[in-house]
Design an enzyme around this catalytic site. Structure first.
Site, PDB file in Angstrom:
ATOM      1  N   MET A   5      73.507   8.934  48.164  1.00 14.32           N
ATOM      2  CA  MET A   5      74.505   9.068  49.243  1.00 14.32           C
ATOM      3  C   MET A   5      73.899   9.860  50.396  1.00 14.32           C
ATOM      4  O   MET A   5      73.195  10.841  50.166  1.00 14.32           O
ATOM      5  CB  MET A   5      75.745   9.805  48.737  1.00 14.32           C
ATOM      6  CG  MET A   5      76.400   9.179  47.522  1.00 14.32           C
ATOM      7  SD  MET A   5      77.919  10.058  47.126  1.00 14.32           S
ATOM      8  CE  MET A   5      78.307   9.366  45.523  1.00 14.32           C
ATOM      9  N   ASP A  53      82.402  -0.137  39.305  1.00 15.99           N
ATOM     10  CA  ASP A  53      81.971   1.258  39.466  1.00 15.99           C
ATOM     11  C   ASP A  53      83.101   2.057  40.102  1.00 15.99           C
ATOM     12  O   ASP A  53      83.534   1.757  41.218  1.00 15.99           O
ATOM     13  CB  ASP A  53      80.722   1.282  40.355  1.00 15.99           C
ATOM     14  CG  ASP A  53      80.182   2.684  40.607  1.00 15.99           C
ATOM     15  OD1 ASP A  53      80.625   3.642  39.948  1.00 15.99           O
ATOM     16  OD2 ASP A  53      79.299   2.806  41.479  1.00 15.99           O
ATOM     17  N   MET A  64      83.315  -2.320  43.937  1.00 19.35           N
ATOM     18  CA  MET A  64      83.714  -0.910  43.843  1.00 19.35           C
ATOM     19  C   MET A  64      85.189  -0.840  43.455  1.00 19.35           C
ATOM     20  O   MET A  64      86.045  -1.449  44.099  1.00 19.35           O
ATOM     21  CB  MET A  64      83.502  -0.195  45.180  1.00 19.35           C
ATOM     22  CG  MET A  64      82.044   0.085  45.530  1.00 19.35           C
ATOM     23  SD  MET A  64      81.127   1.049  44.305  1.00 19.35           S
ATOM     24  CE  MET A  64      82.095   2.569  44.217  1.00 19.35           C
ATOM     25  N   HIS A  79      72.142   2.686  43.214  1.00 18.32           N
ATOM     26  CA  HIS A  79      73.279   2.304  44.057  1.00 18.32           C
ATOM     27  C   HIS A  79      73.167   3.078  45.368  1.00 18.32           C
ATOM     28  O   HIS A  79      73.394   4.289  45.402  1.00 18.32           O
ATOM     29  CB  HIS A  79      74.582   2.640  43.306  1.00 18.32           C
ATOM     30  CG  HIS A  79      75.832   2.378  44.089  1.00 18.32           C
ATOM     31  ND1 HIS A  79      77.064   2.885  43.707  1.00 18.32           N
ATOM     32  CD2 HIS A  79      76.059   1.653  45.218  1.00 18.32           C
ATOM     33  CE1 HIS A  79      77.983   2.489  44.577  1.00 18.32           C
ATOM     34  NE2 HIS A  79      77.396   1.748  45.504  1.00 18.32           N
ATOM     35  N   MET A 135      74.448   4.239  48.695  1.00 19.29           N
ATOM     36  CA  MET A 135      75.610   4.416  49.578  1.00 19.29           C
ATOM     37  C   MET A 135      75.090   5.107  50.827  1.00 19.29           C
ATOM     38  O   MET A 135      75.343   6.288  51.087  1.00 19.29           O
ATOM     39  CB  MET A 135      76.688   5.238  48.864  1.00 19.29           C
ATOM     40  CG  MET A 135      77.446   4.417  47.833  1.00 19.29           C
ATOM     41  SD  MET A 135      78.288   5.433  46.624  1.00 19.29           S
ATOM     42  CE  MET A 135      76.917   5.795  45.560  1.00 19.29           C
ATOM     43  N   HIS A 179      72.651   4.629  36.015  1.00 23.75           N
ATOM     44  CA  HIS A 179      73.169   4.392  37.366  1.00 23.75           C
ATOM     45  C   HIS A 179      72.879   5.618  38.236  1.00 23.75           C
ATOM     46  O   HIS A 179      73.262   6.743  37.896  1.00 23.75           O
ATOM     47  CB  HIS A 179      74.667   4.115  37.287  1.00 23.75           C
ATOM     48  CG  HIS A 179      75.289   3.700  38.577  1.00 23.75           C
ATOM     49  ND1 HIS A 179      75.212   2.421  39.079  1.00 23.75           N
ATOM     50  CD2 HIS A 179      76.014   4.402  39.477  1.00 23.75           C
ATOM     51  CE1 HIS A 179      75.856   2.344  40.218  1.00 23.75           C
ATOM     52  NE2 HIS A 179      76.356   3.541  40.496  1.00 23.75           N
ATOM     53  N   SER A 232      76.663   7.027  35.039  1.00 23.90           N
ATOM     54  CA  SER A 232      76.294   7.476  36.379  1.00 23.90           C
ATOM     55  C   SER A 232      75.902   8.947  36.320  1.00 23.90           C
ATOM     56  O   SER A 232      76.731   9.805  35.979  1.00 23.90           O
ATOM     57  CB  SER A 232      77.459   7.296  37.342  1.00 23.90           C
ATOM     58  OG  SER A 232      77.173   7.991  38.541  1.00 23.90           O
ATOM     59  N   ASP A 263      73.230   7.208  41.979  1.00 24.63           N
ATOM     60  CA  ASP A 263      73.971   7.125  43.241  1.00 24.63           C
ATOM     61  C   ASP A 263      73.256   7.881  44.358  1.00 24.63           C
ATOM     62  O   ASP A 263      73.177   9.108  44.327  1.00 24.63           O
ATOM     63  CB  ASP A 263      75.369   7.724  43.059  1.00 24.63           C
ATOM     64  CG  ASP A 263      76.256   6.850  42.199  1.00 24.63           C
ATOM     65  OD1 ASP A 263      76.416   5.665  42.525  1.00 24.63           O
ATOM     66  OD2 ASP A 263      76.796   7.367  41.197  1.00 24.63           O
TER      67      ASP A 263
HETATM   68  C1  DX5 Z   1      81.167   6.747  43.338  1.00 29.62           C
HETATM   69  C2  DX5 Z   1      79.897   6.358  42.639  1.00 29.62           C
HETATM   70  C3  DX5 Z   1      80.072   6.191  41.189  1.00 29.62           C
HETATM   71  C4  DX5 Z   1      80.547   7.435  40.461  1.00 29.62           C
HETATM   72  C5  DX5 Z   1      81.521   6.971  39.432  1.00 29.62           C
HETATM   73  O1  DX5 Z   1      81.095   6.472  44.669  1.00 29.62           O
HETATM   74  O2  DX5 Z   1      79.371   5.150  43.136  1.00 29.62           O
HETATM   75  O3  DX5 Z   1      78.905   5.676  40.564  1.00 29.62           O
HETATM   76  O4  DX5 Z   1      79.525   8.162  39.837  1.00 29.62           O
HETATM   77  O5  DX5 Z   1      82.072   8.097  38.841  1.00 29.62           O
HETATM   78  P1  DX5 Z   1      83.373   7.972  37.924  1.00 29.62           P
HETATM   79  O6  DX5 Z   1      83.013   7.074  36.775  1.00 29.62           O
HETATM   80  O7  DX5 Z   1      83.604   9.394  37.504  1.00 29.62           O
HETATM   81  O8  DX5 Z   1      84.474   7.415  38.759  1.00 29.62           O
HETATM   82 ZN    ZN Z   2      77.749   4.171  41.964  1.00 31.20          ZN
END
Ligand code: DX5
Ligand code: ZN
Length: 218
Positions: A35, A173, A135, A64, A66, A31, A8, A33
């Site tokens: 947000m 994840d 998750m 991903h 969010m 990956h 990620s 993210d």
């Molecule tokens: C958190 C993200 C993850 C995050 C995971 O909401 O969706 O993808 O990057 O990070 P680690 O592996 O550090 O928990």
């Molecule tokens: Zn993620």
């Protein structure tokens, strides 16, 4: 079972994505993210940054989302040509329809469930998805600890996938590291996201190899 390791880039240096991507060249997927500070209490980046990452990355992007307004935005990510777009079940009234739209735009479709969203509620739509993401932390931040009860949900999701003869990938994840990746694999995950557990190391490809071996049971 084929194991996929997805670093990620939430844990990467946001001002140097190109050089950061070069350090994780042995990954299967990258990956990404997204947000919006509404669906989760954190903000990363949006469409323009993912468009540039898609140009830069030698590996397929696993986006991903969010974000709240997936019905407005998810298709736009698929149109960038990314490999996979995963949205949260909690963010739309019609996940099956949105999955279909993503696939029509050439992307794989992923369905994410937050830790307290039951697998049973969405089991009947799994067949419409290429990937289900359980998750293993509350979404929003890297570096959290895995919530143990979410591994029971991984096992439930695996049972739904296998009993219906689906080819859906099962992703985990959040808080995945060397202490728990084998247990996540035993619960039925085949696709593993890891941010801090990979990026905190200088030799990230070595860590990817270690995690792959642990998840493969070797
Ligand atoms: C958190 C993200 C993850 C995050 C995971 O909401 O969706 O993808 O990057 O990070 P680690 O592996 O550090 O928990
Ligand atoms: Zn993620």
């Amino acid at each position: 079972m084929t194991v996929r390791i997805c670093p990620s880039i939430l844990s990467a240096d946001f001002a140097n994505f190109e050089s950061e991507l070069a350090t994780i060249s042995d990954s299967d997927l990258i990956h990404v993210d997204v947000m919006d500070n509404h669906f989760v209490p954190n903000l990363t980046f949006g469409l323009a940054t993912v468009e540039r990452l898609q140009q830069l990355s030698a590996k397929p992007l696993d986006v991903h989302l969010m974000i709240e307004d997936v019905d407005r935005w998810a298709e736009k990510y698929a149109e960038l040509g990314v490999f996979s777009v995963t949205f949260h079940a909690e963010a739309t009234d019609n996940p099956r329809l949105l999955a279909q739209k993503l696939r029509e735009r050439g992307s794989r479709a992923g369905l994410a469930l937050k830790p307290n969203t039951p697998v049973e509620k969405y089991a009947d739509v799994f067949a419409s998805f290429d990937q289900v993401l359980i998750m293993t932390v509350e979404p929003g931040f890297g570096g959290q600890s895995l919530i143990e009860h979410t591994l029971d949900k991984v096992a439930q999701a695996r049972a739904v996938i296998d009993s219906n003869d689906l080819t859906t990938w099962l992703q985990v994840d959040g808080g995945i590291d060397m202490s728990n990746i084998a247990r996540a694999a035993e619960a039925g995950a085949d696709t593993f996201v890891a941010g801090s557990a990979i990026f905190k190391h200088v030799d990230r490809n070595a860590q990817i190899a270690l995690m792959r071996a642990a998840a493969s049971g070797s």
